[in-house]
Design a protein around this motif. Structure first.
Motif, PDB file in Angstrom:
ATOM      1  N   CYS A   1       0.824  -1.209   0.000  1.00  6.82           N
ATOM      2  CA  CYS A   1       0.000   0.000   0.000  1.00  6.82           C
ATOM      3  C   CYS A   1       0.860   1.260   0.000  1.00  6.82           C
ATOM      4  CB  CYS A   1      -0.953   0.009   1.185  1.00  6.82           C
ATOM      5  SG  CYS A   1      -0.157   0.070   2.804  1.00  6.82           S
TER       6      CYS A   1
ATOM      7  N   ASP B   1      -3.342   0.404 -10.129  1.00  5.25           N
ATOM      8  CA  ASP B   1      -2.834   1.357 -11.115  1.00  5.25           C
ATOM      9  C   ASP B   1      -1.468   0.962 -11.669  1.00  5.25           C
ATOM     10  OD1 ASP B   1      -5.070   2.969 -10.951  1.00  5.25           O
ATOM     11  OD2 ASP B   1      -4.246   4.159  -9.308  1.00  5.25           O
TER      12      ASP B   1
ATOM     13  N   GLU C   1       0.931   2.607  -3.560  1.00  3.40           N
ATOM     14  CA  GLU C   1      -0.308   2.655  -4.329  1.00  3.40           C
ATOM     15  C   GLU C   1      -0.524   3.966  -5.069  1.00  3.40           C
ATOM     16  OE1 GLU C   1      -3.174   3.733  -0.461  1.00  3.40           O
ATOM     17  OE2 GLU C   1      -3.277   1.782  -1.460  1.00  3.40           O
ATOM     18  N   ASP C   2       0.129   5.044  -4.669  1.00  3.45           N
ATOM     19  CA  ASP C   2      -0.023   6.314  -5.374  1.00  3.45           C
ATOM     20  C   ASP C   2       1.130   6.609  -6.330  1.00  3.45           C
ATOM     21  OD1 ASP C   2      -2.401   6.818  -4.061  1.00  3.45           O
ATOM     22  OD2 ASP C   2      -1.417   7.841  -2.399  1.00  3.45           O
TER      23      ASP C   2
ATOM     24  N   LEU D   1      -2.103  -3.416  -6.373  1.00  2.00           N
ATOM     25  CA  LEU D   1      -1.807  -2.069  -6.864  1.00  2.00           C
ATOM     26  C   LEU D   1      -2.492  -1.897  -8.214  1.00  2.00           C
ATOM     27  CD1 LEU D   1       2.020  -2.042  -6.025  1.00  2.00           C
ATOM     28  CD2 LEU D   1       0.214  -0.837  -4.773  1.00  2.00           C
TER      29      LEU D   1
END
Length: 439
Positions: A355, A387, A358-359, A385
């Motif tokens: 996590c 993306d 994740e961005d 994930l």
């Protein structure tokens, strides 16, 4: 947008552009198996960094040597001399791990040995010398240069930093700052002073290397197999570092957990017997009498080489010089290290640590014939994930960076481009938010 996040994006964009420039030598094309996730860049880099013709020619001769141990030994020696693999060297450094184990790393600086004549890390008098005379006369000092982006490579089990040969050549030619390190007990690093090793320990080792070799500036983390697990351990221990400095991550042929059930291509029942009846005794012997096992490994080099090839590559169309290079990397790992490190994979569970990424732009690369970390493990990482870009390569085994170097290089170029276009520019906001409350 903060000035820091803007400089990070600029650094990533410059690095991506440099890799694309290198890739323009070989033309363009889409990487096989490339899926969704962040927007794909235009360049495919590094095809010109393929194997030497001499190595391929020697490989043809090897295929004809079907009998005679002495002849096969001579062929292996010829292959060792034919290829340039593992010969790239950077600026060396060492750092002490928490238990005093000396970890070896090398830094490839822009404009350094083997690289193009590009800008290095300069400041102080060098920066002033480059300033216009009018600015110096009126006492106007140059703003300090932003720290460069650094790509940090973590290798896999029974390998060394030299396993990144093709990617290292590409980034060096592109003028991208990169750090390559040998995990404890591997390559040029010292034998572990801690007997009970773990993936968590390797994560702390990676933090020590980053603090020594790349203490500031944006980071792109690249990990293969055990190196990917090491990256996940770093994220579990230091999510703040990931939030504040990491602008992209690549996971190659790795797993976030569940390896205790892996059968390594054998029938499940057969692997169960091997785990219960064969491995405990074998590892005990490898630890207690490593010299005896090493002697046996040398005596059965032909059979051993066949096993290594089976578990390393998925295609028969691999330059024999590259195959032999991979054998040498694995053979260089002492058998008692093989025994000591093997149990850590069954204990590895780091799905929750994902996590932290994740961005960020993330690429996950796997071979569909990987028997050591089967592609379903990479698919599980991509599921965690959503993306991330998942790239599954057909007829490819565990050593994806050696078997399909051009694809891996292209994905790294696109990863840097994605960091510049999106994730990196939000770094300031995430850092200010305290990485969503994670300490």
């Amino acid at each position: 947008m903060s000035s820091d996040s803007g400089s990070v994006g600029t650094a990533a964009a410059e690095a991506a552009g440099a890799i694309r420039a290198v890739g323009s030598i070989a033309g363009s094309g889409a990487a096989p198996g490339a899926g969704g996730g962040w927007r794909r860049g235009a360049g495919v880099a590094g095809a010109a960094l393929g194997v030497l013709a001499a190595g391929a020619a020697v490989g043809v001769a090897v295929e004809r040597l079907t009998v005679g141990r002495g002849m096969r030994r001579k062929a292996r020696l010829a292959l060792d001399a034919a290829g340039p693999y593992g010969t790239l060297r950077g600026t060396p450094g060492t750092v002490l791990a928490e238990d005093g184990t000396r970890l070896y790393y090398e830094v490839d600086e822009p404009g350094g040995p083997g690289g193009p004549g590009g800008p290095g890390r300069s400041g102080g008098s060098d920066g002033e010398a480059q300033a216009p005379a009018s600015r110096r006369l009126f006492g106007i000092r140059r703003a300090p240069a932003a720290p460069p982006l650094t790509v940090v490579f973590s290798h896999g089990y029974c390998l060394s930093q030299d396993s990144w040969h093709f990617q290292r050549a590409a980034l060096r030619a592109a003028g991208v700052r990169a750090v390559f390190w040998d995990q404890r007990s591997h390559g040029r690093s010292e034998r572990s002073r801690t007997e009970a090793v773990s993936i968590d320990l390797f994560g702390r080792d990676l933090r020590a290397v980053i603090d020594a070799a790349a203490p500031e500036g944006p980071l792109v983390l690249v990990g293969h197999s055990m190196g990917g697990m090491t990256t996940m351990a770093l994220a579990a221990q230091h999510p703040g570092l990931i939030a504040e400095r990491v602008v992209g991550t690549a996971f190659l042929g790795t797993s976030s957990g569940g390896l205790a059930e892996n059968t390594y291509g054998l029938p499940a029942a057969g692997m169960s017997l091997v785990r219960r009846l064969v491995l405990p005794g074998a590892f005990k012997l490898m630890t207690a009498r490593p010299e005896l096992v090493e002697k046996g490994r040398r005596a059965t080099a032909d059979l051993f080489a066949g096993v290594l090839r089976w578990y390393s590559f998925g295609s028969k169309d691999v330059d024999p010089a590259v195959v032999r290079f991979s054998e040498r990397l694995i053979e260089a790992t002492p058998v008692d290290v093989v025994a000591a490190f093997y149990p850590v994979f069954a204990e590895h569970e780091k799905r929750e640590a994902l996590c932290a990424f994740e961005d960020l732009p993330v690429v996950v690369v796997a071979g569909d014939k990987d028997l050591l970390t089967p592609s379903r493990h990479s698919e599980a990482i991509a599921e965690a994930l959503p993306d991330a870009r998942l790239v599954l390569l057909e007829d490819t085994g565990h050593l994806v960076m050696l078997e399909r170097p051009e694809v891996v290089i292209a994905q790294l170029g696109d990863l840097l481009a994605a960091a510049a276009e999106g994730g990196a520019l939000e770094r300031g906001q995430r850092a200010a938010a305290g990485a969503r409350g994670r300490a």
